[in-house]
Design an enzyme around this catalytic site. Structure first.
Site, PDB file in Angstrom:
ATOM      1  N   SER A 136      35.748  67.883  18.363  1.00 14.74           N
ATOM      2  CA  SER A 136      35.068  67.529  17.032  1.00 14.74           C
ATOM      3  C   SER A 136      35.789  68.654  15.994  1.00 14.74           C
ATOM      4  O   SER A 136      35.775  69.206  16.439  1.00 14.74           O
ATOM      5  CB  SER A 136      34.226  67.143  17.907  1.00 14.74           C
ATOM      6  OG  SER A 136      33.533  66.812  16.354  1.00 14.74           O
ATOM      7  N   TYR A 149      25.086  71.287  18.458  1.00 13.84           N
ATOM      8  CA  TYR A 149      26.141  70.647  18.847  1.00 13.84           C
ATOM      9  C   TYR A 149      27.229  71.219  19.068  1.00 13.84           C
ATOM     10  O   TYR A 149      28.458  70.865  19.069  1.00 13.84           O
ATOM     11  CB  TYR A 149      26.000  69.017  18.784  1.00 13.84           C
ATOM     12  CG  TYR A 149      27.117  67.723  18.877  1.00 13.84           C
ATOM     13  CD1 TYR A 149      27.583  67.782  20.344  1.00 13.84           C
ATOM     14  CD2 TYR A 149      28.442  68.015  18.107  1.00 13.84           C
ATOM     15  CE1 TYR A 149      28.565  67.009  20.626  1.00 13.84           C
ATOM     16  CE2 TYR A 149      29.196  67.202  17.961  1.00 13.84           C
ATOM     17  CZ  TYR A 149      29.580  66.246  18.944  1.00 13.84           C
ATOM     18  OH  TYR A 149      30.343  65.725  19.519  1.00 13.84           O
TER      19      TYR A 149
HETATM   20  P1  NDP Z   1      30.234  58.298  24.703  1.00 14.91           P
HETATM   21  O1  NDP Z   1      29.342  58.342  24.986  1.00 14.91           O
HETATM   22  O2  NDP Z   1      30.671  56.620  24.795  1.00 14.91           O
HETATM   23  O3  NDP Z   1      30.540  58.816  26.244  1.00 14.91           O
HETATM   24  C1  NDP Z   1      30.169  60.319  26.426  1.00 14.91           C
HETATM   25  C2  NDP Z   1      31.223  60.017  28.660  1.00 14.91           C
HETATM   26  O4  NDP Z   1      30.747  61.141  28.680  1.00 14.91           O
HETATM   27  C3  NDP Z   1      30.659  58.652  28.739  1.00 14.91           C
HETATM   28  O5  NDP Z   1      31.368  58.892  29.522  1.00 14.91           O
HETATM   29  C4  NDP Z   1      28.991  59.667  30.145  1.00 14.91           C
HETATM   30  O6  NDP Z   1      29.318  59.417  31.299  1.00 14.91           O
HETATM   31  C5  NDP Z   1      30.158  61.380  29.617  1.00 14.91           C
HETATM   32  N1  NDP Z   1      29.109  61.999  30.695  1.00 14.91           N
HETATM   33  C6  NDP Z   1      28.441  62.487  29.609  1.00 14.91           C
HETATM   34  N2  NDP Z   1      27.721  63.376  30.371  1.00 14.91           N
HETATM   35  C7  NDP Z   1      28.107  63.703  31.253  1.00 14.91           C
HETATM   36  C8  NDP Z   1      27.940  64.664  32.869  1.00 14.91           C
HETATM   37  N3  NDP Z   1      27.318  65.578  32.360  1.00 14.91           N
HETATM   38  N4  NDP Z   1      28.593  63.885  33.634  1.00 14.91           N
HETATM   39  C9  NDP Z   1      29.842  63.232  33.522  1.00 14.91           C
HETATM   40  N5  NDP Z   1      29.910  62.325  32.593  1.00 14.91           N
HETATM   41  C10 NDP Z   1      29.544  62.674  31.907  1.00 14.91           C
HETATM   42  O7  NDP Z   1      31.008  59.758  23.799  1.00 14.91           O
HETATM   43  P2  NDP Z   1      32.201  59.374  23.216  1.00 14.91           P
HETATM   44  O8  NDP Z   1      33.787  58.625  23.808  1.00 14.91           O
HETATM   45  O9  NDP Z   1      32.017  59.747  21.891  1.00 14.91           O
HETATM   46  O10 NDP Z   1      32.778  61.025  23.482  1.00 14.91           O
HETATM   47  C11 NDP Z   1      33.580  61.476  24.579  1.00 14.91           C
HETATM   48  C12 NDP Z   1      33.897  62.876  23.515  1.00 14.91           C
HETATM   49  O11 NDP Z   1      34.121  62.611  22.094  1.00 14.91           O
HETATM   50  C13 NDP Z   1      32.729  64.175  23.320  1.00 14.91           C
HETATM   51  O12 NDP Z   1      33.131  64.843  23.876  1.00 14.91           O
HETATM   52  C14 NDP Z   1      32.117  64.061  21.977  1.00 14.91           C
HETATM   53  O13 NDP Z   1      31.620  65.186  21.965  1.00 14.91           O
HETATM   54  C15 NDP Z   1      33.148  63.898  21.601  1.00 14.91           C
HETATM   55  N6  NDP Z   1      33.817  63.290  19.965  1.00 14.91           N
HETATM   56  C16 NDP Z   1      32.958  61.846  19.733  1.00 14.91           C
HETATM   57  C17 NDP Z   1      32.532  61.632  18.235  1.00 14.91           C
HETATM   58  C18 NDP Z   1      31.998  60.605  17.638  1.00 14.91           C
HETATM   59  O14 NDP Z   1      32.157  60.430  17.339  1.00 14.91           O
HETATM   60  N7  NDP Z   1      31.938  59.549  18.692  1.00 14.91           N
HETATM   61  C19 NDP Z   1      33.590  63.201  17.323  1.00 14.91           C
HETATM   62  C20 NDP Z   1      34.146  64.054  18.069  1.00 14.91           C
HETATM   63  C21 NDP Z   1      33.600  64.090  19.314  1.00 14.91           C
HETATM   64  P3  NDP Z   1      28.531  59.174  32.447  1.00 14.91           P
HETATM   65  O15 NDP Z   1      27.293  58.270  31.075  1.00 14.91           O
HETATM   66  O16 NDP Z   1      28.111  57.682  33.327  1.00 14.91           O
HETATM   67  O17 NDP Z   1      28.291  60.013  32.778  1.00 14.91           O
END
Ligand code: NDP
Length: 244
Positions: A136, A149
């Protein structure tokens, strides 16, 4: 796009947001996919060809390694893993439940290391592969109410760069993807309503036009699609109107 079957790509956190968009894009380019997240039905609903979706918690090292073995048994060796699963639980440091720090460090840091652990030995043996870690802009600088975070994402930047140096001699590429604000479910898990409202106001200040999950998926695919001898070390991308 292509109907040719290309090598296996593993994507963690593929049930929503960036991971889901990345799954669609790599599938459109003809790749076999192993999709991992806890919500199986969301990944199955994508209904992508040559795709195995498994319900895996990335904090469960053994389950993640077993899932990778299952995917490779079906589709052949993984050519890339996109360690994307993550959680963002914003909180003011004196009030936040420390359990939320544990969760972020477990998922965002150890989850990435678990993904690396599941593929690195095979990639080193084959002298080929790409490890793409989603960090990020919060892995490069501080933001209000982001202490744990930011700590987790600085860790992703740090471990990725160290990993890149170590695996470079084995011809394995490591890339860090550092997005700014993206429109996904991510903020929804923060429990402090005032912080959530403030974050939404910050996004509104950018004309409501933050990155889409597809924008980040395109950056991930760009890094992956370079010739084998080219390693994109880091991509930092944010909405044009994002100042911080
Ligand atoms: P979402 O919340 O839409 O997606 C997060 C994903 O991570 C989901 O598919 C969730 O699936 C999965 N996840 C969470 N915990 C677990 C776990 N314990 N085991 C397996 N899967 C897990 O968020 P984003 O798409 O935005 O996030 C994706 C990445 O991008 C993250 O690392 C985030 O930090 C990063 N990011 C996002 C930004 C933003 O503004 N959105 C900015 C910068 C970075 P499920 O709940 O089904 O397990």
């Amino acid at each position: 796009m292509s109907t040719e079957k290309k090598p296996l790509i593993i994507i963690t956190g593929a049930s929503s947001g960036i991971g889901l968009a990345t799954a669609r894009l790599f599938s459109a380019h003809g790749h076999a996919l192993l999709l991992l997240a806890r919500r199986l039905e969301k990944m199955q609903a994508l209904d992508l060809p040559n795709t195995l979706a498994l319900s895996v918690d990335v904090t469960d090292r053994a389950a993640l390694a077993a899932a990778v073995q299952q995917g490779e048994a079906r589709f052949g060796p993984a050519d890339a893993i996109i360690n994307n699963a993550g959680v963002m639980l914003l909180g003011e440091i004196t009030r936040q439940d420390p359990e939320q720090w544990d969760r972020m460090l477990d998922v965002n840091v150890k989850g990435v290391l678990n993904g690396v652990h599941a593929v690195a030995t095979g990639m080193v043996q084959r002298k080929r592969g790409s490890i793409i870690n989603v960090s990020s802009v919060a892995g490069r600088k501080a933001f209000p109410n982001h202490v744990a975070y930011v700590g987790s994402k600085f860790a992703v930047h740090g471990l990725s760069e160290n990993l890149r140096e170590e695996l470079s001699t084995h011809n394995v590429r490591v890339t860090t993807i550092a997005p700014g604000a993206v429109e996904t479910e991510l903020l929804g898990h923060t429990t402090d309503e005032d912080i959530k409202t403030g974050y939404q106001a910050w996004k509104a200040d950018m004309g409501g036009k933050v990155l889409s999950a597809d924008d980040v998926a395109n950056a991930i695919h760009y890094a992956y699609a370079q010739p084998e001898g080219v390693c994109i070390r880091e991509i930092v991308l944010a909405a044009t109107r994002q100042q911080a």
